[in-house]
Design an enzyme around this catalytic site. Sequence first.
Site: not given
Lengths: 301, 301
Positions: B60, B64-65, B140, B210, B268
């Site tokens: 996504h 942070d990804h 998410h 996530d 995570h």
Amino acid sequence: MKLTVLGCYAATPRTFTNPTSQVLEIGNHLFLIDCGEGTQVQLRKFKVKFSRINHIFISHLHGDHFFGLPGLISTFRLLGRDKELHIYGPKGIKQAITLFLKLGDSWTNYPLIFHELESKESELVFEDGKVTVHTVPLVHRVYTNGYLFKEKKAPRTLDAEAAREMGVDKSQFHKIKKGADGLGSSGNVIPNQQLTLDPPEPKSYAFCSDTVYNESIVPIINDVTILYHESTFLDSEEHLCERTKHSTSRQAAQIAKKANAKLLILGHYSTRYKSIELFKKEAEEVFPIVELADDGKVFEF
Amino acid sequence: MKLTVLGCYAATPRTFTNPTSQVLEIGNHLFLIDCGEGTQVQLRKFKVKFSRINHIFISHLHGDHFFGLPGLISTFRLLGRDKELHIYGPKGIKQAITLFLKLGDSWTNYPLIFHELESKESELVFEDGKVTVHTVPLVHRVYTNGYLFKEKKAPRTLDAEAAREMGVDKSQFHKIKKGADGLGSSGNVIPNQQLTLDPPEPKSYAFCSDTVYNESIVPIINDVTILYHESTFLDSEEHLCERTKHSTSRQAAQIAKKANAKLLILGHYSTRYKSIELFKKEAEEVFPIVELADDGKVFEF
């Protein structure tokens, strides 16, 4: 003035070298200059207070000067920032950042104010009572500005000891600080200059990266106290400068000399070199006072 | 199969923790999964060969990804890549990356192929002779997919020793490998199964991050060998899961149990926790075989 170099190597971030980012402390401000990938980690590593950064100056939109910005902006949100954040950079920077925030549905909960630049002339982009910031148009593969940070001349400060000796009553001190002459105990006029001290000479800092050798910046940065000038290459790679629009350390020194700088700081070294010592040596053949930037190095002026 | 965890902490990159990124070695591929800021530095640190990465799967578009992707793509260009690079991720990823490349006038000199995802159903996104990759729709705050990587069952392998003992001539080996029965020295038919060995049981790896606790992924990842499931919180912060759309380690263990996974890997973690040991403890109350991901940790299956 205090300069903390967070990263000063060209191109890709590596295990032990970081792309361009600096923090300049001047007139109570903490200005962030450029923001390569990993800048927020470097800020933590060198214990820079995130909350004191309110102005970020981006030279150009190449990754090694800019790809850390979306992450830093997001981190400010996660840290609960509510103060305005001002971002100065080439036209397009607003679209880029807002697209990233939109795709992540992660709008900032603080005002994000973009100052997009597109002029090819030097312009004033920030001013308050103590500091001015002007752009320094550079010549690189994409639209690029350096930035010139200047302290304003502070007002003369009261020489309380001299005033007392000359019989000037305390009640006059406020006016004297504002520039008025004083009156001695016998009613004699004492010129302001005798009752006040010269303020320190204002200092200035010019950040010039990335750029090909370009003398047209000399009038803009003339008499600068500290010039940071990119030096991607050594003499041996000078032939790469024209194509890549970068400079050698010798060329950086020529600019420092022509601009009558007091000190030259070199940086933006190509990662092809094993040691950076030769950059200093080659620059010193042209200009006498040269320092080498390095990641984590702090300069106090 | 070999999994190298480059980063497995939530939210902001810090001096000693990195946002999500993993390298999965499966069927001769080196798949990169997610690409938080600093991923390219982690790849260098753990000596992953950049040139072996041809497929990048992004779950996504939260920073942070994802915020390490523009830099990695640029670095591939600087490294002189000419092979295709395939990027799988939510719709919008192509616009984001191409805008960054356009603003820097830094187009790749290798083919960059985007596979944009928008389905809410699991779909096959990659397949070759040895491996399949399916999306695992997650729930998410923004559109998110996990990924299920599955080895294909290999063909049975010739048991040359058995074949020789049963008097099967070498000239038949090629056909037997393809599935044919053999002939003994007296012309007797020997079933293929007696002349070949069972291939190893195919393994599978599901990356689920996530996501909020979501049982609807169970049929998709059922019987998975290794489940990586996010566990942002401990029980004590379970009340934050619904709003932030994250899971606790106990919830991750419930999914592992329902999906009949062989092994659960947690990751995570919220950076609020001083130690990650409690994540394992709380998960083990539900599911027996739990490992903790950590930056730099390598799992070989």
